[in-house]
Write a protein that holds these residues in place. Structure first.
Motif, PDB file in Angstrom:
ATOM      1  N   ILE B  12      13.064  41.157  39.908  1.00  0.00           N
ATOM      2  CA  ILE B  12      13.519  42.542  39.265  1.00  0.00           C
ATOM      3  C   ILE B  12      14.507  43.440  39.681  1.00  0.00           C
ATOM      4  CG2 ILE B  12      12.925  44.424  37.175  1.00  0.00           C
ATOM      5  CD1 ILE B  12       9.801  42.837  37.740  1.00  0.00           C
ATOM      6  N   GLY B  13      14.370  43.707  40.887  1.00  0.00           N
ATOM      7  CA  GLY B  13      15.158  44.783  41.539  1.00  0.00           C
ATOM      8  C   GLY B  13      16.856  43.778  41.893  1.00  0.00           C
ATOM      9  N   GLU B  14      16.374  42.968  42.615  1.00  0.00           N
ATOM     10  CA  GLU B  14      18.194  41.761  42.770  1.00  0.00           C
ATOM     11  C   GLU B  14      18.087  41.674  40.660  1.00  0.00           C
ATOM     12  OE1 GLU B  14      16.670  39.010  44.851  1.00  0.00           O
ATOM     13  OE2 GLU B  14      16.378  39.996  46.563  1.00  0.00           O
ATOM     14  N   ILE B  15      17.610  42.024  39.897  1.00  0.00           N
ATOM     15  CA  ILE B  15      18.728  41.235  38.540  1.00  0.00           C
ATOM     16  C   ILE B  15      19.180  42.697  38.075  1.00  0.00           C
ATOM     17  CG2 ILE B  15      17.941  40.639  35.968  1.00  0.00           C
ATOM     18  CD1 ILE B  15      15.539  39.047  37.287  1.00  0.00           C
ATOM     19  N   LEU B  16      18.847  43.855  38.165  1.00  0.00           N
ATOM     20  CA  LEU B  16      18.939  44.799  37.601  1.00  0.00           C
ATOM     21  C   LEU B  16      20.606  44.938  38.983  1.00  0.00           C
ATOM     22  CD1 LEU B  16      16.190  47.461  37.527  1.00  0.00           C
ATOM     23  CD2 LEU B  16      18.109  46.304  35.623  1.00  0.00           C
ATOM     24  N   VAL B  17      20.731  44.797  39.668  1.00  0.00           N
ATOM     25  CA  VAL B  17      21.753  45.448  40.841  1.00  0.00           C
ATOM     26  C   VAL B  17      22.096  44.096  40.192  1.00  0.00           C
ATOM     27  CG1 VAL B  17      22.315  44.873  43.273  1.00  0.00           C
ATOM     28  CG2 VAL B  17      19.986  45.731  43.022  1.00  0.00           C
ATOM     29  N   ALA B  18      22.171  43.436  40.635  1.00  0.00           N
ATOM     30  CA  ALA B  18      23.346  41.996  39.822  1.00  0.00           C
ATOM     31  C   ALA B  18      24.236  42.439  38.279  1.00  0.00           C
ATOM     32  CB  ALA B  18      22.784  40.483  40.087  1.00  0.00           C
ATOM     33  N   ILE B  19      23.330  43.012  37.285  1.00  0.00           N
ATOM     34  CA  ILE B  19      24.462  43.697  36.846  1.00  0.00           C
ATOM     35  C   ILE B  19      24.502  44.402  36.928  1.00  0.00           C
ATOM     36  CG2 ILE B  19      23.619  44.738  33.932  1.00  0.00           C
ATOM     37  CD1 ILE B  19      20.688  42.744  33.730  1.00  0.00           C
ATOM     38  N   GLY B  20      24.316  45.428  37.158  1.00  0.00           N
ATOM     39  CA  GLY B  20      25.221  46.524  37.696  1.00  0.00           C
ATOM     40  C   GLY B  20      26.047  46.660  38.364  1.00  0.00           C
ATOM     41  N   VAL B  21      26.421  45.201  39.433  1.00  0.00           N
ATOM     42  CA  VAL B  21      27.461  44.816  39.606  1.00  0.00           C
ATOM     43  C   VAL B  21      28.649  44.389  39.084  1.00  0.00           C
ATOM     44  CG1 VAL B  21      28.581  43.339  41.792  1.00  0.00           C
ATOM     45  CG2 VAL B  21      26.754  45.236  42.777  1.00  0.00           C
ATOM     46  N   PHE B  22      27.540  43.899  38.163  1.00  0.00           N
ATOM     47  CA  PHE B  22      28.956  43.007  37.087  1.00  0.00           C
ATOM     48  C   PHE B  22      29.629  44.275  35.952  1.00  0.00           C
ATOM     49  CE2 PHE B  22      30.184  40.753  33.818  1.00  0.00           C
ATOM     50  CZ  PHE B  22      30.009  41.402  33.027  1.00  0.00           C
ATOM     51  N   PHE B  23      28.903  45.388  35.633  1.00  0.00           N
ATOM     52  CA  PHE B  23      29.243  46.865  35.036  1.00  0.00           C
ATOM     53  C   PHE B  23      30.571  47.291  36.025  1.00  0.00           C
ATOM     54  CE2 PHE B  23      27.729  46.362  31.149  1.00  0.00           C
ATOM     55  CZ  PHE B  23      26.270  46.113  31.090  1.00  0.00           C
ATOM     56  N   ASP B  24      30.347  47.427  36.811  1.00  0.00           N
ATOM     57  CA  ASP B  24      31.001  48.078  37.974  1.00  0.00           C
ATOM     58  C   ASP B  24      31.936  47.226  37.887  1.00  0.00           C
ATOM     59  OD1 ASP B  24      31.203  49.789  39.613  1.00  0.00           O
ATOM     60  OD2 ASP B  24      30.955  48.774  41.363  1.00  0.00           O
ATOM     61  N   ILE B  25      32.133  45.916  38.238  1.00  0.00           N
ATOM     62  CA  ILE B  25      33.510  44.987  38.156  1.00  0.00           C
ATOM     63  C   ILE B  25      34.266  45.279  36.846  1.00  0.00           C
ATOM     64  CG2 ILE B  25      34.429  42.863  38.624  1.00  0.00           C
ATOM     65  CD1 ILE B  25      32.591  42.138  40.706  1.00  0.00           C
ATOM     66  N   VAL B  26      33.200  44.582  35.339  1.00  0.00           N
ATOM     67  CA  VAL B  26      34.317  45.370  34.151  1.00  0.00           C
ATOM     68  C   VAL B  26      34.532  46.125  34.254  1.00  0.00           C
ATOM     69  CG1 VAL B  26      33.572  45.713  32.298  1.00  0.00           C
ATOM     70  CG2 VAL B  26      32.309  43.284  33.319  1.00  0.00           C
ATOM     71  N   ALA B  27      34.065  47.291  34.296  1.00  0.00           N
ATOM     72  CA  ALA B  27      34.857  48.831  34.198  1.00  0.00           C
ATOM     73  C   ALA B  27      35.992  48.938  35.365  1.00  0.00           C
ATOM     74  CB  ALA B  27      33.581  49.616  34.814  1.00  0.00           C
ATOM     75  N   ALA B  28      35.665  48.581  36.579  1.00  0.00           N
ATOM     76  CA  ALA B  28      37.036  48.680  37.545  1.00  0.00           C
ATOM     77  C   ALA B  28      38.306  48.395  36.388  1.00  0.00           C
ATOM     78  CB  ALA B  28      36.417  48.634  38.630  1.00  0.00           C
ATOM     79  N   ILE B  29      37.788  46.756  36.511  1.00  0.00           N
ATOM     80  CA  ILE B  29      38.957  46.497  35.399  1.00  0.00           C
ATOM     81  C   ILE B  29      39.359  46.984  34.031  1.00  0.00           C
ATOM     82  CG2 ILE B  29      39.729  44.427  34.049  1.00  0.00           C
ATOM     83  CD1 ILE B  29      37.560  43.051  36.147  1.00  0.00           C
ATOM     84  N   GLY B  30      38.698  47.597  33.607  1.00  0.00           N
ATOM     85  CA  GLY B  30      38.769  49.044  32.653  1.00  0.00           C
ATOM     86  C   GLY B  30      40.005  49.590  32.854  1.00  0.00           C
ATOM     87  N   MET B  31      39.147  50.705  34.093  1.00  0.00           N
ATOM     88  CA  MET B  31      40.330  51.773  34.278  1.00  0.00           C
ATOM     89  C   MET B  31      41.058  51.450  34.993  1.00  0.00           C
ATOM     90  SD  MET B  31      38.448  54.285  34.747  1.00  0.00           S
ATOM     91  CE  MET B  31      38.097  55.564  36.313  1.00  0.00           C
ATOM     92  N   LEU B  32      41.255  50.079  35.108  1.00  0.00           N
ATOM     93  CA  LEU B  32      43.440  49.634  35.473  1.00  0.00           C
ATOM     94  C   LEU B  32      44.126  49.292  33.973  1.00  0.00           C
ATOM     95  CD1 LEU B  32      42.784  47.138  39.234  1.00  0.00           C
ATOM     96  CD2 LEU B  32      44.103  49.989  38.271  1.00  0.00           C
ATOM     97  N   ARG B  33      44.092  48.468  33.763  1.00  0.00           N
ATOM     98  CA  ARG B  33      44.376  48.068  32.530  1.00  0.00           C
ATOM     99  C   ARG B  33      43.830  48.837  30.526  1.00  0.00           C
ATOM    100  NH1 ARG B  33      46.330  43.355  32.940  1.00  0.00           N
ATOM    101  NH2 ARG B  33      45.433  43.211  30.428  1.00  0.00           N
ATOM    102  N   PHE B  34      43.406  49.448  31.257  1.00  0.00           N
ATOM    103  CA  PHE B  34      43.231  50.415  30.076  1.00  0.00           C
ATOM    104  C   PHE B  34      45.041  51.800  29.613  1.00  0.00           C
ATOM    105  CE2 PHE B  34      39.465  50.298  29.040  1.00  0.00           C
ATOM    106  CZ  PHE B  34      38.783  49.472  28.025  1.00  0.00           C
ATOM    107  N   PRO B  35      45.144  51.827  28.372  1.00  0.00           N
ATOM    108  CA  PRO B  35      46.349  52.396  27.867  1.00  0.00           C
ATOM    109  C   PRO B  35      46.468  53.999  29.013  1.00  0.00           C
ATOM    110  CG  PRO B  35      45.628  51.952  26.259  1.00  0.00           C
ATOM    111  CD  PRO B  35      45.175  51.581  27.505  1.00  0.00           C
TER     112      PRO B  35
END
Lengths: 96, 129
Positions: B12-35
Protein backbone atom coordinates in the motif's frame (compact mmCIF):
# COMPACT_ATOMS: atom_id res chain seq x y z
CA UNK A 1 7.22 -14.84 0.23
CA UNK A 2 9.83 -15.58 -2.41
CA UNK A 3 11.57 -12.21 -2.30
CA UNK A 4 12.89 -10.72 0.90
CA UNK A 5 10.91 -7.63 2.07
CA UNK A 6 14.05 -5.56 2.64
CA UNK A 7 15.36 -6.26 -0.88
CA UNK A 8 11.99 -5.43 -2.43
CA UNK A 9 11.69 -2.10 -0.57
CA UNK A 10 15.26 -1.14 -1.46
CA UNK A 11 14.69 -1.99 -5.12
CA UNK A 12 11.50 0.09 -5.18
CA UNK A 13 13.21 3.10 -3.60
CA UNK A 14 16.16 2.92 -6.00
CA UNK A 15 13.64 3.11 -8.85
CA UNK A 16 11.79 6.08 -7.31
CA UNK A 17 14.85 8.18 -6.39
CA UNK A 18 15.81 9.23 -9.96
CA UNK A 19 12.20 10.22 -10.69
CA UNK A 20 12.21 12.47 -7.63
CA UNK A 21 15.56 13.96 -8.70
CA UNK A 22 14.17 14.62 -12.20
CA UNK A 23 11.28 16.55 -10.69
CA UNK A 24 13.71 18.50 -8.48
CA UNK A 25 15.79 19.49 -11.52
CA UNK A 26 12.65 20.82 -13.25
CA UNK A 27 11.71 22.83 -10.15
CA UNK A 28 15.24 24.26 -9.97
CA UNK A 29 15.07 25.24 -13.64
CA UNK A 30 11.82 27.10 -12.95
CA UNK A 31 13.33 28.68 -9.83
CA UNK A 32 16.31 29.97 -11.84
CA UNK A 33 14.26 30.97 -14.87
CA UNK A 34 11.26 32.39 -13.00
CA UNK A 35 10.72 35.95 -14.30
CA UNK A 36 9.11 37.34 -11.12
CA UNK A 37 9.84 36.96 -7.41
CA UNK A 38 6.62 35.03 -6.68
CA UNK A 39 7.55 32.49 -9.35
CA UNK A 40 10.87 31.82 -7.69
CA UNK A 41 9.36 31.44 -4.23
CA UNK A 42 6.64 29.19 -5.63
CA UNK A 43 9.26 26.91 -7.21
CA UNK A 44 11.33 26.83 -4.01
CA UNK A 45 8.12 26.21 -2.05
CA UNK A 46 7.22 23.14 -4.09
CA UNK A 47 10.80 21.94 -4.29
CA UNK A 48 11.14 21.93 -0.52
CA UNK A 49 7.85 20.20 0.18
CA UNK A 50 8.85 17.42 -2.20
CA UNK A 51 12.30 17.40 -0.63
CA UNK A 52 10.64 16.73 2.75
CA UNK A 53 8.87 13.71 1.24
CA UNK A 54 12.14 12.63 -0.35
CA UNK A 55 13.92 12.84 3.01
CA UNK A 56 11.28 10.64 4.60
CA UNK A 57 11.70 8.12 1.81
CA UNK A 58 15.47 8.18 2.17
CA UNK A 59 15.21 7.56 5.91
CA UNK A 60 13.61 4.20 5.07
CA UNK A 61 16.25 3.50 2.45
CA UNK A 62 19.15 4.25 4.80
CA UNK A 63 17.34 2.53 7.69
CA UNK A 64 18.13 5.39 10.09
CA UNK A 65 15.60 7.91 11.48
CA UNK A 66 18.16 10.76 11.55
CA UNK A 67 16.69 12.47 8.46
CA UNK A 68 13.11 12.70 9.64
CA UNK A 69 13.19 15.73 12.01
CA UNK A 70 14.85 17.67 9.22
CA UNK A 71 11.82 17.00 6.98
CA UNK A 72 9.42 18.48 9.55
CA UNK A 73 11.56 21.58 10.01
CA UNK A 74 11.96 22.00 6.26
CA UNK A 75 8.17 21.98 5.72
CA UNK A 76 7.72 24.63 8.44
CA UNK A 77 10.60 26.75 7.21
CA UNK A 78 9.33 26.90 3.63
CA UNK A 79 5.95 28.07 4.89
CA UNK A 80 7.72 30.87 6.75
CA UNK A 81 9.53 31.76 3.52
CA UNK A 82 6.18 32.13 1.76
CA UNK A 83 4.86 34.42 4.47
CA UNK A 84 7.99 36.60 4.49
CA UNK A 85 8.03 37.00 0.71
CA UNK A 86 4.32 37.82 0.64
CA UNK A 87 4.71 40.30 3.48
CA UNK A 88 7.66 41.93 1.72
CA UNK A 89 5.80 42.17 -1.59
CA UNK A 90 2.77 43.75 0.03
CA UNK A 91 4.23 46.18 2.51
CA UNK A 92 7.93 46.31 1.61
CA UNK A 93 8.84 45.30 5.18
CA UNK A 94 9.54 41.90 6.72
CA UNK A 95 7.80 42.47 10.04
CA UNK A 96 10.87 42.44 12.25
CA UNK B 1 10.30 -13.66 7.62
CA UNK B 2 7.98 -10.77 6.84
CA UNK B 3 4.37 -11.65 7.60
CA UNK B 4 1.63 -11.03 5.07
CA UNK B 5 0.52 -7.95 7.05
CA UNK B 6 3.96 -6.42 6.46
CA UNK B 7 3.69 -7.18 2.76
CA UNK B 8 0.22 -5.61 2.58
CA UNK B 9 1.37 -2.45 4.38
CA UNK B 10 4.51 -2.13 2.28
CA UNK B 11 2.62 -2.61 -0.98
CA UNK B 12 0.00 0.00 0.00
CA UNK B 13 2.79 2.40 0.92
CA UNK B 14 4.61 1.77 -2.33
CA UNK B 15 1.45 2.37 -4.39
CA UNK B 16 0.95 5.69 -2.61
CA UNK B 17 4.59 6.68 -3.12
CA UNK B 18 4.34 5.75 -6.81
CA UNK B 19 1.21 7.90 -7.20
CA UNK B 20 2.99 10.71 -5.36
CA UNK B 21 6.01 10.55 -7.65
CA UNK B 22 3.72 10.65 -10.70
CA UNK B 23 1.98 13.77 -9.34
CA UNK B 24 5.37 15.26 -8.52
CA UNK B 25 6.67 14.88 -12.09
CA UNK B 26 3.41 16.16 -13.59
CA UNK B 27 3.54 19.21 -11.31
CA UNK B 28 7.18 19.84 -12.19
CA UNK B 29 6.42 19.74 -15.91
CA UNK B 30 3.44 22.02 -15.26
CA UNK B 31 5.63 24.48 -13.41
CA UNK B 32 7.91 24.68 -16.43
CA UNK B 33 5.36 24.95 -19.17
CA UNK B 34 2.55 27.11 -17.79
CA UNK B 35 2.41 30.69 -19.15
CA UNK B 36 2.24 32.89 -16.05
CA UNK B 37 2.41 32.85 -12.27
CA UNK B 38 -1.29 32.37 -11.60
CA UNK B 39 -1.57 29.33 -13.84
CA UNK B 40 1.56 27.94 -12.24
CA UNK B 41 -0.26 28.05 -8.90
CA UNK B 42 -2.31 25.08 -10.10
CA UNK B 43 0.86 23.10 -10.73
CA UNK B 44 2.29 24.24 -7.40
CA UNK B 45 -0.64 22.99 -5.33
CA UNK B 46 -0.59 19.68 -7.20
CA UNK B 47 3.13 19.44 -6.49
CA UNK B 48 2.66 20.36 -2.85
CA UNK B 49 -0.32 18.14 -2.01
CA UNK B 50 -0.09 15.29 -4.53
CA UNK B 51 3.70 15.38 -4.70
CA UNK B 52 4.47 15.72 -0.99
CA UNK B 53 1.43 14.77 1.09
CA UNK B 54 0.64 11.50 -0.71
CA UNK B 55 4.20 10.11 -0.69
CA UNK B 56 4.55 11.05 2.97
CA UNK B 57 1.41 9.11 3.86
CA UNK B 58 2.82 6.28 1.72
CA UNK B 59 6.11 6.41 3.59
CA UNK B 60 4.26 6.44 6.92
CA UNK B 61 2.30 3.29 5.99
CA UNK B 62 5.31 1.62 4.38
CA UNK B 63 7.64 2.21 7.32
CA UNK B 64 5.23 0.50 9.73
CA UNK B 65 5.35 -2.55 7.49
CA UNK B 66 9.14 -2.64 7.14
CA UNK B 67 10.10 -4.96 10.00
CA UNK B 68 13.81 -4.79 9.04
CA UNK B 69 13.87 -1.28 10.50
CA UNK B 70 13.26 -2.56 14.03
CA UNK B 71 12.11 0.13 16.51
CA UNK B 72 12.91 2.98 14.13
CA UNK B 73 9.93 2.25 11.88
CA UNK B 74 7.44 3.74 14.36
CA UNK B 75 9.58 6.86 14.71
CA UNK B 76 9.72 7.29 10.91
CA UNK B 77 5.99 6.55 10.55
CA UNK B 78 5.02 9.10 13.21
CA UNK B 79 7.27 11.84 11.91
CA UNK B 80 6.19 11.24 8.30
CA UNK B 81 2.53 11.44 9.34
CA UNK B 82 3.18 14.69 11.25
CA UNK B 83 4.97 16.19 8.24
CA UNK B 84 2.12 15.10 5.98
CA UNK B 85 -0.51 16.79 8.17
CA UNK B 86 1.65 19.91 8.40
CA UNK B 87 2.06 20.11 4.64
CA UNK B 88 -1.67 19.52 4.17
CA UNK B 89 -2.38 22.62 6.26
CA UNK B 90 0.53 24.86 5.31
CA UNK B 91 0.80 24.43 1.54
CA UNK B 92 -2.56 25.93 0.58
CA UNK B 93 -2.16 28.81 3.04
CA UNK B 94 1.32 29.56 1.74
CA UNK B 95 0.31 29.60 -1.90
CA UNK B 96 -2.80 31.66 -1.13
CA UNK B 97 -0.78 34.31 0.67
CA UNK B 98 1.75 34.35 -2.15
CA UNK B 99 -0.97 34.70 -4.79
CA UNK B 100 -2.61 37.59 -2.91
CA UNK B 101 0.70 39.37 -2.55
CA UNK B 102 1.66 38.79 -6.17
CA UNK B 103 -1.66 40.09 -7.47
CA UNK B 104 -1.90 43.09 -5.17
CA UNK B 105 1.67 44.23 -5.69
CA UNK B 106 1.36 43.60 -9.46
CA UNK B 107 4.76 41.90 -9.58
CA UNK B 108 3.18 38.93 -11.40
CA UNK B 109 1.52 40.25 -14.54
CA UNK B 110 -1.61 38.43 -15.74
CA UNK B 111 -0.40 37.72 -19.31
CA UNK B 112 -3.03 35.84 -21.34
CA UNK B 113 -5.88 37.69 -19.65
CA UNK B 114 -9.56 37.36 -20.62
CA UNK B 115 -11.02 39.24 -17.66
CA UNK B 116 -9.67 40.16 -14.20
CA UNK B 117 -12.55 41.03 -11.88
CA UNK B 118 -10.26 41.42 -8.89
CA UNK B 119 -8.32 44.10 -10.71
CA UNK B 120 -11.52 45.90 -11.68
CA UNK B 121 -12.78 45.75 -8.09
CA UNK B 122 -9.46 47.09 -6.92
CA UNK B 123 -9.67 49.91 -9.49
CA UNK B 124 -13.18 50.93 -8.41
CA UNK B 125 -12.20 50.62 -4.75
CA UNK B 126 -9.07 52.64 -5.54
CA UNK B 127 -11.14 55.52 -7.02
CA UNK B 128 -13.66 55.60 -4.16
CA UNK B 129 -11.00 55.68 -1.45
Amino acid sequence: MAMDLQFEVSMFITIVIPLFLGAFVMYIVRALKGPTIPDITLAIDCLSYDLAAFLALLSIYFRSPILIPCAIVLALWVYALDIYVAKYLLKKEMGE
Amino acid sequence: MASTLDWVLVSIGEILVAIGVFFDIVAAIGMLRFPNFFVRLHAATIGAIGGAFVPLIGVAIMSVGCDFLGRYRFFIAGAAAVTAVLILILAPVGSHVLAKAAHESRTAVVQPKVVDHLEEDRMTRGEEK
